[in-house]
Write a protein that holds these residues in place. Structure first.
Motif, PDB file in Angstrom:
ATOM      1  N   SER A   1      47.081  40.844  30.617  1.00 41.40           N
ATOM      2  CA  SER A   1      46.652  42.113  31.244  1.00 41.40           C
ATOM      3  C   SER A   1      47.759  42.677  32.133  1.00 41.40           C
ATOM      4  O   SER A   1      47.483  43.351  33.120  1.00 41.40           O
ATOM      5  N   GLU A   2      49.011  42.384  31.750  1.00 39.62           N
ATOM      6  CA  GLU A   2      50.144  42.850  32.552  1.00 39.62           C
ATOM      7  C   GLU A   2      50.191  44.376  32.679  1.00 39.62           C
ATOM      8  O   GLU A   2      50.663  44.906  33.687  1.00 39.62           O
ATOM      9  N   SER A   3      49.678  45.072  31.654  1.00 36.95           N
ATOM     10  CA  SER A   3      49.775  46.535  31.657  1.00 36.95           C
ATOM     11  C   SER A   3      48.532  47.222  32.221  1.00 36.95           C
ATOM     12  O   SER A   3      48.475  48.449  32.255  1.00 36.95           O
TER      13      SER A   3
ATOM     14  N   SER B   1      40.561  43.628  36.915  1.00 34.59           N
ATOM     15  CA  SER B   1      41.851  43.322  36.301  1.00 34.59           C
ATOM     16  C   SER B   1      42.543  42.152  36.996  1.00 34.59           C
ATOM     17  O   SER B   1      43.499  41.592  36.457  1.00 34.59           O
ATOM     18  N   GLU B   2      42.075  41.798  38.190  1.00 33.21           N
ATOM     19  CA  GLU B   2      42.613  40.653  38.917  1.00 33.21           C
ATOM     20  C   GLU B   2      41.468  39.673  39.187  1.00 33.21           C
ATOM     21  O   GLU B   2      40.574  39.952  39.976  1.00 33.21           O
TER      22      GLU B   2
ATOM     23  N   TYR C   1      35.748  37.769  36.654  1.00 34.11           N
ATOM     24  CA  TYR C   1      36.663  37.568  35.533  1.00 34.11           C
ATOM     25  C   TYR C   1      36.990  38.911  34.888  1.00 34.11           C
ATOM     26  O   TYR C   1      36.257  39.897  35.045  1.00 34.11           O
ATOM     27  N   ARG C   2      38.079  38.943  34.149  1.00 41.70           N
ATOM     28  CA  ARG C   2      38.533  40.193  33.546  1.00 41.70           C
ATOM     29  C   ARG C   2      37.546  40.715  32.494  1.00 41.70           C
ATOM     30  O   ARG C   2      36.989  39.928  31.724  1.00 41.70           O
ATOM     31  N   VAL C   3      37.332  42.014  32.510  1.00 45.07           N
ATOM     32  CA  VAL C   3      36.371  42.656  31.603  1.00 45.07           C
ATOM     33  C   VAL C   3      37.009  43.881  30.941  1.00 45.07           C
ATOM     34  O   VAL C   3      38.102  44.309  31.311  1.00 45.07           O
ATOM     35  N   VAL C   4      36.296  44.426  29.963  1.00 45.43           N
ATOM     36  CA  VAL C   4      36.756  45.611  29.226  1.00 45.43           C
ATOM     37  C   VAL C   4      36.898  46.800  30.177  1.00 45.43           C
ATOM     38  O   VAL C   4      36.094  46.988  31.095  1.00 45.43           O
ATOM     39  N   HIS C   5      37.905  47.606  29.942  1.00 41.46           N
ATOM     40  CA  HIS C   5      38.163  48.786  30.775  1.00 41.46           C
ATOM     41  C   HIS C   5      37.063  49.833  30.591  1.00 41.46           C
ATOM     42  O   HIS C   5      36.776  50.273  29.470  1.00 41.46           O
ATOM     43  N   SER C   6      36.426  50.222  31.682  1.00 41.90           N
ATOM     44  CA  SER C   6      35.444  51.310  31.656  1.00 41.90           C
ATOM     45  C   SER C   6      36.166  52.631  31.890  1.00 41.90           C
ATOM     46  O   SER C   6      37.037  52.723  32.765  1.00 41.90           O
ATOM     47  N   LEU C   7      35.772  53.640  31.146  1.00 37.99           N
ATOM     48  CA  LEU C   7      36.473  54.920  31.207  1.00 37.99           C
ATOM     49  C   LEU C   7      35.845  55.894  32.179  1.00 37.99           C
ATOM     50  O   LEU C   7      36.413  56.948  32.474  1.00 37.99           O
ATOM     51  N   THR C   8      34.659  55.562  32.701  1.00 40.87           N
ATOM     52  CA  THR C   8      33.958  56.448  33.622  1.00 40.87           C
ATOM     53  C   THR C   8      33.553  55.666  34.873  1.00 40.87           C
ATOM     54  O   THR C   8      33.734  54.456  34.957  1.00 40.87           O
ATOM     55  N   ASP C   9      32.994  56.382  35.835  1.00 41.87           N
ATOM     56  CA  ASP C   9      32.491  55.751  37.055  1.00 41.87           C
ATOM     57  C   ASP C   9      31.021  55.364  36.925  1.00 41.87           C
ATOM     58  O   ASP C   9      30.372  55.016  37.917  1.00 41.87           O
ATOM     59  N   ASP C  10      30.490  55.448  35.705  1.00 42.43           N
ATOM     60  CA  ASP C  10      29.115  55.008  35.442  1.00 42.43           C
ATOM     61  C   ASP C  10      29.168  54.001  34.288  1.00 42.43           C
ATOM     62  O   ASP C  10      28.776  54.301  33.157  1.00 42.43           O
ATOM     63  N   PRO C  11      29.667  52.799  34.562  1.00 35.73           N
ATOM     64  CA  PRO C  11      29.888  51.828  33.484  1.00 35.73           C
ATOM     65  C   PRO C  11      28.613  51.371  32.791  1.00 35.73           C
ATOM     66  O   PRO C  11      28.650  51.023  31.611  1.00 35.73           O
ATOM     67  N   VAL C  12      27.491  51.374  33.506  1.00 33.40           N
ATOM     68  CA  VAL C  12      26.234  50.953  32.891  1.00 33.40           C
ATOM     69  C   VAL C  12      25.810  51.969  31.837  1.00 33.40           C
ATOM     70  O   VAL C  12      25.444  51.608  30.710  1.00 33.40           O
ATOM     71  N   LYS C  13      25.877  53.238  32.178  1.00 36.50           N
ATOM     72  CA  LYS C  13      25.548  54.303  31.223  1.00 36.50           C
ATOM     73  C   LYS C  13      26.499  54.259  30.031  1.00 36.50           C
ATOM     74  O   LYS C  13      26.101  54.476  28.885  1.00 36.50           O
TER      75      LYS C  13
ATOM     76  N   VAL D   1      39.256  40.570  25.042  1.00 36.88           N
ATOM     77  CA  VAL D   1      39.081  40.295  26.474  1.00 36.88           C
ATOM     78  C   VAL D   1      38.489  38.908  26.725  1.00 36.88           C
ATOM     79  O   VAL D   1      38.782  38.279  27.748  1.00 36.88           O
ATOM     80  N   ILE D   2      37.678  38.416  25.797  1.00 32.03           N
ATOM     81  CA  ILE D   2      37.000  37.132  26.027  1.00 32.03           C
ATOM     82  C   ILE D   2      37.982  35.985  26.257  1.00 32.03           C
ATOM     83  O   ILE D   2      37.769  35.170  27.163  1.00 32.03           O
TER      84      ILE D   2
END
Length: 295
Positions: free
Chosen positions: A35-37, A55-56, A110-122, A141-142
């Motif tokens: 996840s260096e980038s 990410s950390e 732990y590291r997870v998939v990048h969410s593109l919005t501020d409403d990750p649940v939606k 990511v797993i």
């Protein structure tokens, strides 16, 4: 008498502050491999129930008072389909209960998939309709999350003495995706970073990495609800059978009702006290002293 009461109150306040002050430990120096980038910042939902864009990887320590500690530690991995972390219901609240039993707890981000919005649940909900596509998105990511889990065990074991922990009494438990992570950790661990016991709670088995059951004694405690909307019940039975067939200590609890993601929530159902059965099991396995054995 009045002076004594004031002193007692002051001591109580000081003790409360000490207990509630949690340390956060970073598991890596700089960006970890894979996840260096990643440049996004971790976020928390407005109700503080969900953490996303991790990410950390970190461990947040919840330590019982020194005089109450029994030497056992548990790393707790919240669930959230590897997109979010249900940080309270499947993390902090679990840690606080463990503390009440004299057990040190470490909530793992732990590291997870990048969410593109501020409403990750939606953002996540539509993806839950197609697990094949979700698994494909989660696949890169797993392994990173698993590396975080293995590093977490290493960290707690390496720092056990300073944390008042027995290095041979370190457990790993997780919920849903955190259960997937739990099983991936125990299947891929070495002697150095293998948990001494594991507790996958309504784990999602298809995304688990590996299948090698340890030869060293590694007790497992499994909990699931029969009416789990994501059909985790057969998966829990599958994990139990593999452990049982391997001659490992195994215990499985299937509650009739409870749904998916019950965690520490109260629903006025028998499942509400699953963690008390976990406590019974920890005592039986020698990881938690009973009140009688403390005297």
């Amino acid at each position: 008498m009045i002076r004594f009461s004031i002193l007692a109150c002051v001591c109580l306040v000081i003790n409360t502050v000490i207990v509630s002050a949690q340390q956060v430990f970073k598991l890596y120096e700089g960006r970890p491999k894979g996840s260096e980038s990643w440049t996004w910042n971790e976020g928390t939902s407005t109700n503080k129930e969900v953490v996303y864009n991790v990410s950390e990887a970190t461990l947040t320590a919840y330590l019982p008072p020194k005089e109450a500690a029994n030497g056992t530690a548990v790393i707790v991995a919240p669930g959230g389909a590897f997109h979010i972390l249900s940080i309270n219901n499947e993390g902090v609240d679990v840690a606080k209960w463990l503390n009440s039993k004299g057990i040190a707890a470490f909530v793992l981000k732990y590291r997870v998939v990048h969410s593109l919005t501020d409403d990750p649940v939606k953002e996540l909900m539509p993806k839950m309709q197609d697990f094949k596509k979700l698994d494909e998105e989660n696949a890169p990511v797993i392994p990173l999350a698993m590396a975080d889990g293995l590093t977490a065990v290493n960290y707690v074991r390496d720092h056990a003495k300073g944390l008042n922990i027995d290095p041979q009494k370190i457990g790993f438990m997780g919920f849903s995706a955190g259960g997937t992570l739990t099983m991936s950790v125990v299947y891929n661990a070495t002697d150095k970073n293998r948990p001494n016991f594991v507790a996958p709670i309504y784990a999602y088995e298809p995304a688990v990495i590996g299948s090698t059951i340890p030869t060293a004694k590694t007790p497992i405690f499994i909990v699931v609800a029969g009416d789990d909307q994501l059909n985790m019940m057969p998966m829990s039975i599958s994990i139990y059978k593999k452990w049982f067939d391997a001659g490992q200590p195994a215990e499985l609890h299937i509650y009739e009702k409870g749904g998916h993601g019950f965690g520490m929530r109260k629903q006025n159902l028998p499942v509400d006290t699953w963690y008390e059965r976990f406590g019974d099991w920890l005592s039986f396995q020698g990881f938690m002293k009973t009140p009688e054995s403390r005297h």
